[in-house]
Design an enzyme around this catalytic site. Structure first.
Site, short mmCIF file in Angstrom:
data_model
loop_
_atom_site.label_atom_id
_atom_site.label_comp_id
_atom_site.label_asym_id
_atom_site.label_seq_id
_atom_site.Cartn_x
_atom_site.Cartn_y
_atom_site.Cartn_z
N HIS A 57 -4.43 7.13 31.29
CA HIS A 57 -2.99 6.73 31.43
C HIS A 57 -2.87 5.20 31.28
O HIS A 57 -1.95 4.29 30.73
CB HIS A 57 -2.31 7.07 32.70
CG HIS A 57 -2.46 8.80 32.77
ND1 HIS A 57 -1.20 9.19 32.89
CD2 HIS A 57 -3.31 9.66 32.69
CE1 HIS A 57 -1.54 10.70 32.94
NE2 HIS A 57 -2.71 10.76 32.84
N ASP A 64 4.50 7.12 35.55
CA ASP A 64 3.95 8.51 35.22
C ASP A 64 4.79 9.49 36.10
O ASP A 64 5.20 9.19 37.19
CB ASP A 64 2.46 8.70 35.38
CG ASP A 64 1.73 7.97 34.32
OD1 ASP A 64 2.03 9.06 33.09
OD2 ASP A 64 0.82 7.30 34.32
#
Length: 152
Positions: free
Chosen positions: A24, A128
């Protein structure tokens, strides 16, 4: 776009706060690089150890990307220095998520500082799905006229 911000608008300030896993973090950093290459300002938020382990930004883009370090709270049972999922044994992932949730208040404080007079008010906050508390923090500041609204 030709690599610069649109002529009819000022550069945006985008806050990017990816989950604490390199799958990520690295795509988030690539997004930061691409936005900066188009003349926008980026605040890339993570923990100190994760920021230190990222590849360096190209010198031409580095002035437009602020690396914002939020220290991960200490949680009993979580190994010292366990700031990325790479650092956490599988059986401690729950503790890692609990420590991550401890970043809610420091992240809100970061947004408050950006909203203070003379601060660089964000246009966008990109997070996220693990950041269940981040949308509320951004929405609260939008309601207070902190986060800029843009029409396109």
């Amino acid at each position: 776009m030709d690599g610069a911000a649109d002529a009819d608008s000022s550069p945006m300030h985008v806050v990017i706060f990816p989950w604490l896993a390199f799958g990520h973090l690295l795509p988030g950093l690539e997004l930061a690089r691409r936005l900066a290459s188009r003349g926008h300002r980026v605040s890339f938020v993570s923990t100190p150890r994760n920021l230190a382990r990222l590849p360096p930004l190209p010198p031409a883009l580095a002035p437009r990307v602020d690396l914002v370090a939020l220290p991960l709270p200490r949680i009993d049972g979580l190994p010292d220095g366990a700031e990325s999922t790479n650092d956490v044994p599988y059986d401690a992932f729950g503790l890692h998520r609990k420590a991550f949730d401890g970043l809610a208040a420091p992240f809100a404080a970061f947004l408050d500082a950006a909203c203070a007079p003379g601060g660089n008010r964000p246009d966008w906050v990109v997070v996220d799905n693990f950041h269940h508390w981040a949308a509320a923090a951004a929405a609260d500041r939008h309601d207070l006229q902190c986060l800029r609204s843009r029409s396109r």
